[in-house]
Design a protein around this motif. Structure first.
Motif, PDB file in Angstrom:
ATOM      1  N   ARG A  34       0.819  -1.223   0.000  1.00  0.00           N
ATOM      2  CA  ARG A  34       0.000   0.000   0.000  1.00  0.00           C
ATOM      3  C   ARG A  34       0.849   1.268   0.000  1.00  0.00           C
ATOM      4  O   ARG A  34       0.508   2.262  -0.640  1.00  0.00           O
ATOM      5  CB  ARG A  34      -0.920   0.019   1.226  1.00  0.00           C
ATOM      6  N   ASN A  69      -7.929   8.166   9.916  1.00  0.00           N
ATOM      7  CA  ASN A  69      -6.797   7.416   9.359  1.00  0.00           C
ATOM      8  C   ASN A  69      -5.782   6.991  10.426  1.00  0.00           C
ATOM      9  O   ASN A  69      -4.961   6.101  10.183  1.00  0.00           O
ATOM     10  CB  ASN A  69      -6.085   8.212   8.248  1.00  0.00           C
ATOM     11  N   LYS A  71      -6.437   5.191  12.713  1.00  0.00           N
ATOM     12  CA  LYS A  71      -6.795   3.804  13.053  1.00  0.00           C
ATOM     13  C   LYS A  71      -6.148   2.786  12.115  1.00  0.00           C
ATOM     14  O   LYS A  71      -6.310   1.583  12.288  1.00  0.00           O
ATOM     15  CB  LYS A  71      -8.327   3.634  12.993  1.00  0.00           C
ATOM     16  N   ARG A  72      -5.455   3.239  11.096  1.00  0.00           N
ATOM     17  CA  ARG A  72      -4.810   2.293  10.159  1.00  0.00           C
ATOM     18  C   ARG A  72      -3.615   1.610  10.832  1.00  0.00           C
ATOM     19  O   ARG A  72      -3.106   2.090  11.848  1.00  0.00           O
ATOM     20  CB  ARG A  72      -4.341   3.049   8.913  1.00  0.00           C
ATOM     21  N   PRO A  73      -3.127   0.499  10.234  1.00  0.00           N
ATOM     22  CA  PRO A  73      -1.956  -0.180  10.819  1.00  0.00           C
ATOM     23  C   PRO A  73      -0.814   0.812  10.998  1.00  0.00           C
ATOM     24  O   PRO A  73      -0.599   1.681  10.142  1.00  0.00           O
ATOM     25  CB  PRO A  73      -1.594  -1.239   9.770  1.00  0.00           C
ATOM     26  N   SER A  74      -0.093   0.689  12.127  1.00  0.00           N
ATOM     27  CA  SER A  74       0.906   1.718  12.445  1.00  0.00           C
ATOM     28  C   SER A  74       2.016   1.796  11.396  1.00  0.00           C
ATOM     29  O   SER A  74       2.562   2.872  11.142  1.00  0.00           O
ATOM     30  CB  SER A  74       1.474   1.516  13.848  1.00  0.00           C
ATOM     31  N   MET A  75       2.306   0.671  10.738  1.00  0.00           N
ATOM     32  CA  MET A  75       3.315   0.700   9.668  1.00  0.00           C
ATOM     33  C   MET A  75       2.891   1.654   8.550  1.00  0.00           C
ATOM     34  O   MET A  75       3.707   2.410   8.011  1.00  0.00           O
ATOM     35  CB  MET A  75       3.480  -0.703   9.052  1.00  0.00           C
ATOM     36  N   GLU A  76       1.608   1.581   8.202  1.00  0.00           N
ATOM     37  CA  GLU A  76       1.112   2.436   7.123  1.00  0.00           C
ATOM     38  C   GLU A  76       1.133   3.906   7.559  1.00  0.00           C
ATOM     39  O   GLU A  76       1.550   4.790   6.793  1.00  0.00           O
ATOM     40  CB  GLU A  76      -0.304   2.005   6.702  1.00  0.00           C
ATOM     41  N   GLN A  78       3.047   5.296   9.782  1.00  0.00           N
ATOM     42  CA  GLN A  78       4.444   5.755   9.804  1.00  0.00           C
ATOM     43  C   GLN A  78       4.962   6.031   8.392  1.00  0.00           C
ATOM     44  O   GLN A  78       5.682   7.000   8.150  1.00  0.00           O
ATOM     45  CB  GLN A  78       5.338   4.702  10.457  1.00  0.00           C
TER      46      GLN A  78
END
Ligand code: IPE
Ligand code: IPE
Ligand code: MG
Length: 252
Positions: A34, A69, A71-76, A78
């Motif tokens: 992504r 946003n 709430k998205r996975p922390s990798m994304e 970051q």
């Protein structure tokens, strides 16, 4: 001004707002992570800013990151923050050269400290002296949510009532709007959403009251200057009636 026979230079929207959606799906279609979609999306941002300036828009508001946003996975998250930092660093020179003034709307105090620092730096450096008009105001919506913005405005106004700065009877649409992040900016004339979804996703609920909506299936990384021109051409074919009848408008 861009030589553009398809557009009427007298009816260019003053303010265009864009929900830059579809980065994730663009990447998925290409079997990429992504974040590569977000990276490709920053190239579209550069192209759209350049075109917006050439078309003489006054304000371009880009929805870059919503309160939801987070709430998205922390990798994304970051990854998006890292891209934002790179973008701000790399575009400062070009903003200065082109008289582009950066503004920001949203709960910026929630952004990582290094982003806040560079953001403030770019905002300060690109702020024009009073009286000077920028060639374009680039307004980034970061950690932005419209309901939070409205509640914040209501709370500031309530405090001002308590402290005696004004009374509830003084409330007006104009006074309320002056307590929103967008104070001083005209309302968007045109809202564009890429990626095909027909929703506002908590974006500028107050300010978009009379905006023309343009939704395109094109994913954000594929959205370039020509797509912006096409959206404005479509906008120019419309009649903005603001509640009146077509006949009334023609008589004016
Ligand atoms: C928009 O693209 C960018 C941000 C919200 C930061 P998305 O990441 O939402 O892309 P899709 O909707 O999943 O395709
Ligand atoms: C809206 O896109 C926010 C941004 C473009 C920054 P989303 O992808 O977050 O919206 P939803 O979740 O599909 O409504
Ligand atoms: Mg999306």
């Amino acid at each position: 001004m861009l030589e553009n026979p398809v557009l009427d230079p007298k009816r260019i929207p003053r303010h265009v707002a864009i929900i830059m959606d579809g980065n994730g799906r663009w990447a998925k279609q290409r079997n990429l992570p992504r974040i590569m979609g977000h990276k490709a999306g920053t190239e579209s941002v550069k192209d759209i800013v350049r075109t917006a300036r050439e078309l003489n828009l006054e304000v371009l508001t880009l929805y870059a990151f919503s309160t939801e946003n987070w709430k998205r996975p922390s990798m994304e998250v970051q990854g998006i923050m890292a891209l934002l930092k790179t973008y701000l660093k790399s575009e400062l020179q070009s903003m200065l050269q082109n008289d582009i003034s950066l503004r920001c709307i949203g709960e910026t105090d929630k952004l990582p400290a290094d982003i806040q620092k560079i953001l403030n730096e770019v905002i300060q450096k690109t702020a024009l002296k009073t009286g000077d008009k920028p060639s374009l105001v680039l307004n980034l919506a970061l950690s932005y949510g419209s309901r939070a913005e409205i509640v914040r405005a209501a709370s500031i106004m309530a405090e001002k009532c308590v402290s005696g700065q004004f009374d509830p009877e003084d409330f007006s649409e104009q006074l309320f709007a002056s307590h929103l992040y967008t104070v001083g900016l005209p309302d968007p004339d045109l809202l564009i959403r890429s990626g095909g979804e027909a929703r506002l996703s908590n974006f500028l609920l107050w300010q978009l009251s009379y905006a023309e909506l343009y939704i395109t299936e094109t994913m954000w990384p594929d959205f370039k200057g020509d797509n912006l021109i096409e959206a404005i051409r479509n906008y120019q074919d419309r009649e903005r009636r603001f509640g009146q009848t077509s006949e009334q408008l023609q008589a004016e």
